[in-house]
Write a protein that holds these residues in place. Structure first.
Motif, PDB file in Angstrom:
ATOM      1  N   PRO A  59      13.029   5.606  28.333  1.00 47.18           N
ATOM      2  CA  PRO A  59      13.779   5.721  27.084  1.00 47.18           C
ATOM      3  C   PRO A  59      14.203   4.365  26.508  1.00 47.18           C
ATOM      4  O   PRO A  59      14.452   4.254  25.327  1.00 47.18           O
ATOM      5  CB  PRO A  59      15.002   6.552  27.456  1.00 47.18           C
ATOM      6  CG  PRO A  59      14.625   7.250  28.712  1.00 47.18           C
ATOM      7  CD  PRO A  59      13.655   6.347  29.400  1.00 47.18           C
ATOM      8  N   ALA A  60      14.264   3.330  27.316  1.00 42.91           N
ATOM      9  CA  ALA A  60      14.702   2.026  26.847  1.00 42.91           C
ATOM     10  C   ALA A  60      13.629   1.315  26.038  1.00 42.91           C
ATOM     11  O   ALA A  60      13.927   0.363  25.331  1.00 42.91           O
ATOM     12  CB  ALA A  60      15.122   1.164  28.028  1.00 42.91           C
ATOM     13  N   GLU A  61      12.378   1.772  26.126  1.00 48.57           N
ATOM     14  CA  GLU A  61      11.293   1.126  25.401  1.00 48.57           C
ATOM     15  C   GLU A  61      11.446   1.352  23.908  1.00 48.57           C
ATOM     16  O   GLU A  61      11.708   2.454  23.454  1.00 48.57           O
ATOM     17  CB  GLU A  61       9.946   1.679  25.858  1.00 48.57           C
ATOM     18  CG  GLU A  61       9.602   1.304  27.278  1.00 48.57           C
ATOM     19  CD  GLU A  61       8.263   1.884  27.697  1.00 48.57           C
ATOM     20  OE1 GLU A  61       7.459   2.224  26.823  1.00 48.57           O
ATOM     21  OE2 GLU A  61       8.062   2.001  28.908  1.00 48.57           O
ATOM     22  N   GLU A  62      11.259   0.281  23.142  1.00 42.87           N
ATOM     23  CA  GLU A  62      11.336   0.373  21.695  1.00 42.87           C
ATOM     24  C   GLU A  62       9.945   0.673  21.152  1.00 42.87           C
ATOM     25  O   GLU A  62       8.942   0.197  21.670  1.00 42.87           O
ATOM     26  CB  GLU A  62      11.850  -0.940  21.116  1.00 42.87           C
ATOM     27  CG  GLU A  62      12.074  -0.881  19.626  1.00 42.87           C
ATOM     28  CD  GLU A  62      12.668  -2.156  19.073  1.00 42.87           C
ATOM     29  OE1 GLU A  62      12.401  -2.456  17.913  1.00 42.87           O
ATOM     30  OE2 GLU A  62      13.395  -2.843  19.811  1.00 42.87           O
ATOM     31  N   LYS A  63       9.904   1.439  20.081  1.00 38.76           N
ATOM     32  CA  LYS A  63       8.632   1.784  19.460  1.00 38.76           C
ATOM     33  C   LYS A  63       7.982   0.511  18.921  1.00 38.76           C
ATOM     34  O   LYS A  63       8.607  -0.259  18.204  1.00 38.76           O
ATOM     35  CB  LYS A  63       8.881   2.783  18.329  1.00 38.76           C
ATOM     36  CG  LYS A  63       7.639   3.303  17.699  1.00 38.76           C
ATOM     37  CD  LYS A  63       7.970   4.396  16.713  1.00 38.76           C
ATOM     38  CE  LYS A  63       6.682   4.920  16.113  1.00 38.76           C
ATOM     39  NZ  LYS A  63       6.908   6.071  15.284  1.00 38.76           N
ATOM     40  N   THR A  64       6.711   0.296  19.273  1.00 37.98           N
ATOM     41  CA  THR A  64       6.039  -0.937  18.868  1.00 37.98           C
ATOM     42  C   THR A  64       4.944  -0.689  17.835  1.00 37.98           C
ATOM     43  O   THR A  64       4.526  -1.622  17.171  1.00 37.98           O
ATOM     44  CB  THR A  64       5.403  -1.633  20.089  1.00 37.98           C
ATOM     45  OG1 THR A  64       4.494  -0.723  20.708  1.00 37.98           O
ATOM     46  CG2 THR A  64       6.462  -2.077  21.077  1.00 37.98           C
ATOM     47  N   GLU A  65       4.477   0.539  17.711  1.00 38.54           N
ATOM     48  CA  GLU A  65       3.426   0.839  16.744  1.00 38.54           C
ATOM     49  C   GLU A  65       3.933   1.850  15.731  1.00 38.54           C
ATOM     50  O   GLU A  65       4.523   2.858  16.096  1.00 38.54           O
ATOM     51  CB  GLU A  65       2.184   1.383  17.449  1.00 38.54           C
ATOM     52  CG  GLU A  65       1.476   0.344  18.279  1.00 38.54           C
ATOM     53  CD  GLU A  65       0.151   0.840  18.823  1.00 38.54           C
ATOM     54  OE1 GLU A  65      -0.140   2.044  18.703  1.00 38.54           O
ATOM     55  OE2 GLU A  65      -0.595   0.008  19.353  1.00 38.54           O
ATOM     56  N   TRP A  66       3.696   1.560  14.483  1.00 35.10           N
ATOM     57  CA  TRP A  66       4.187   2.386  13.392  1.00 35.10           C
ATOM     58  C   TRP A  66       3.023   2.882  12.546  1.00 35.10           C
ATOM     59  O   TRP A  66       1.983   2.248  12.470  1.00 35.10           O
ATOM     60  CB  TRP A  66       5.144   1.582  12.517  1.00 35.10           C
ATOM     61  CG  TRP A  66       6.366   1.173  13.272  1.00 35.10           C
ATOM     62  CD1 TRP A  66       6.503   0.115  14.116  1.00 35.10           C
ATOM     63  CD2 TRP A  66       7.625   1.832  13.282  1.00 35.10           C
ATOM     64  NE1 TRP A  66       7.763   0.083  14.644  1.00 35.10           N
ATOM     65  CE2 TRP A  66       8.481   1.120  14.141  1.00 35.10           C
ATOM     66  CE3 TRP A  66       8.118   2.959  12.634  1.00 35.10           C
ATOM     67  CZ2 TRP A  66       9.796   1.505  14.358  1.00 35.10           C
ATOM     68  CZ3 TRP A  66       9.428   3.329  12.856  1.00 35.10           C
ATOM     69  CH2 TRP A  66      10.249   2.603  13.720  1.00 35.10           C
ATOM     70  N   THR A  67       3.244   4.020  11.892  1.00 33.04           N
ATOM     71  CA  THR A  67       2.274   4.572  10.960  1.00 33.04           C
ATOM     72  C   THR A  67       2.926   4.637   9.591  1.00 33.04           C
ATOM     73  O   THR A  67       4.045   5.134   9.456  1.00 33.04           O
ATOM     74  CB  THR A  67       1.830   5.986  11.394  1.00 33.04           C
ATOM     75  OG1 THR A  67       1.241   5.887  12.692  1.00 33.04           O
ATOM     76  CG2 THR A  67       0.828   6.575  10.424  1.00 33.04           C
ATOM     77  N   VAL A  68       2.228   4.128   8.589  1.00 44.77           N
ATOM     78  CA  VAL A  68       2.716   4.176   7.210  1.00 44.77           C
ATOM     79  C   VAL A  68       2.125   5.431   6.574  1.00 44.77           C
ATOM     80  O   VAL A  68       0.908   5.560   6.470  1.00 44.77           O
ATOM     81  CB  VAL A  68       2.289   2.919   6.422  1.00 44.77           C
ATOM     82  CG1 VAL A  68       2.803   2.986   4.998  1.00 44.77           C
ATOM     83  CG2 VAL A  68       2.763   1.657   7.128  1.00 44.77           C
ATOM     84  N   VAL A  69       3.012   6.367   6.173  1.00 47.13           N
ATOM     85  CA  VAL A  69       2.579   7.640   5.611  1.00 47.13           C
ATOM     86  C   VAL A  69       2.964   7.692   4.134  1.00 47.13           C
ATOM     87  O   VAL A  69       4.142   7.534   3.795  1.00 47.13           O
ATOM     88  CB  VAL A  69       3.226   8.831   6.357  1.00 47.13           C
ATOM     89  CG1 VAL A  69       2.751  10.158   5.775  1.00 47.13           C
ATOM     90  CG2 VAL A  69       2.930   8.755   7.844  1.00 47.13           C
ATOM     91  N   LEU A  70       1.982   7.914   3.271  1.00 45.74           N
ATOM     92  CA  LEU A  70       2.226   8.053   1.839  1.00 45.74           C
ATOM     93  C   LEU A  70       2.615   9.496   1.569  1.00 45.74           C
ATOM     94  O   LEU A  70       1.844  10.409   1.842  1.00 45.74           O
ATOM     95  CB  LEU A  70       0.971   7.664   1.046  1.00 45.74           C
ATOM     96  CG  LEU A  70       1.092   7.689  -0.466  1.00 45.74           C
ATOM     97  CD1 LEU A  70       2.096   6.632  -0.937  1.00 45.74           C
ATOM     98  CD2 LEU A  70      -0.268   7.421  -1.095  1.00 45.74           C
ATOM     99  N   LYS A  71       3.837   9.703   1.073  1.00 46.10           N
ATOM    100  CA  LYS A  71       4.342  11.044   0.799  1.00 46.10           C
ATOM    101  C   LYS A  71       4.083  11.464  -0.645  1.00 46.10           C
ATOM    102  O   LYS A  71       3.797  12.612  -0.921  1.00 46.10           O
ATOM    103  CB  LYS A  71       5.847  11.133   1.089  1.00 46.10           C
ATOM    104  CG  LYS A  71       6.191  11.000   2.554  1.00 46.10           C
ATOM    105  CD  LYS A  71       5.690  12.198   3.294  1.00 46.10           C
ATOM    106  CE  LYS A  71       6.304  12.293   4.665  1.00 46.10           C
ATOM    107  NZ  LYS A  71       5.911  13.483   5.363  1.00 46.10           N
ATOM    108  N   GLU A  72       4.236  10.518  -1.592  1.00 46.65           N
ATOM    109  CA  GLU A  72       3.997  10.786  -3.009  1.00 46.65           C
ATOM    110  C   GLU A  72       3.399   9.545  -3.645  1.00 46.65           C
ATOM    111  O   GLU A  72       3.820   8.431  -3.347  1.00 46.65           O
ATOM    112  CB  GLU A  72       5.299  11.130  -3.735  1.00 46.65           C
ATOM    113  CG  GLU A  72       5.918  12.456  -3.339  1.00 46.65           C
ATOM    114  CD  GLU A  72       7.214  12.734  -4.092  1.00 46.65           C
ATOM    115  OE1 GLU A  72       7.341  12.301  -5.260  1.00 46.65           O
ATOM    116  OE2 GLU A  72       8.097  13.374  -3.507  1.00 46.65           O
ATOM    117  N   GLY A  73       2.446   9.755  -4.542  1.00 47.06           N
ATOM    118  CA  GLY A  73       1.791   8.645  -5.221  1.00 47.06           C
ATOM    119  C   GLY A  73       2.638   8.031  -6.324  1.00 47.06           C
ATOM    120  O   GLY A  73       2.462   6.872  -6.658  1.00 47.06           O
ATOM    121  N   GLY A  74       3.554   8.804  -6.901  1.00 44.67           N
ATOM    122  CA  GLY A  74       4.395   8.293  -7.972  1.00 44.67           C
ATOM    123  C   GLY A  74       3.691   8.291  -9.319  1.00 44.67           C
ATOM    124  O   GLY A  74       2.551   8.723  -9.459  1.00 44.67           O
TER     125      GLY A  74
END
Length: 132
Positions: A59-74
Motif C-alpha cells: 500500500p505504500a507504493e505510489e502510482k507511477t503510471e498514469w492514463t490520460v482519458v478524454l471524457k469530452e471533446g469540447g
C-alpha cells in the motif's frame, strides 16, 4: 552498419506509438529473442503478502503510471484533435476517432508529470480529461 543506442525515453516513446496488436507482437518477439516469460506482478505481490512480509509494503507504493482519458471533446474539437496528434503522434484519422469515440485513452503508462501536461494542453482547448 553503425549501431545507435536509443535512450529509455526514445524506446518508451516508440512503444507508446504502437497499436495493441503491434505491442502484442513486440512482446512475443521479446520473449522469443531473450527466452523469457513475463509473469503478472499482482500474483507475485499477493504471494509475498501471504508469506507475511510484503503486505505492509504494497500500500505504500505510489502510482507511477498514469492514463490520460478524454471524457469530452469540447466545443473546439479540431483544436483538441490537433493536441491529441501532438501528444500521441497519431495520424489525423486515428486522432479524430479518439476524440469522436469518447471516453478514449489518449496515452497510457505515462509519468504523472507528463499526464498532467497532456491534461493541461487538452483542457486549454476545452476538452474534459481524467487521469487514472
Amino acid at each position: 552498419m553503425a549501431t545507435t543506442t536509443l535512450s529509455n525515453e526514445e524506446i518508451l516513446e516508440a512503444i507508446g506509438n504502437k497499436t495493441v496488436v503491434e505491442l502484442a507482437d513486440l512482446i512475443e518477439a521479446f520473449k522469443s529473442k531473450f527466452n523469457v516469460t513475463i509473469a503478472a506482478a499482482a500474483p507475485a505481490a499477493a504471494a509475498g503478502g501471504a508469506a507475511g512480509g510484503g503486505a505492509a509494503a504494497a500500500p505504500a507504493e505510489e502510482k507511477t503510471e498514469w492514463t490520460v482519458v478524454l471524457k469530452e471533446g469540447g466545443a473546439k474539437k479540431i483544436q483538441v484533435i490537433k493536441v491529441v496528434r501532438e501528444v500521441t503522434s497519431l495520424g489525423l484519422k486515428e486522432a479524430k476517432d479518439a476524440v469522436d469515440n469518447i471516453p478514449s485513452n489518449i496515452k497510457e503508462g505515462v509519468s504523472k508529470a507528463e499526464a498532467e501536461e497532456i491534461k493541461k494542453k487538452l483542457e486549454e482547448q476545452g476538452a474534459v480529461v481524467e487521469l487514472k
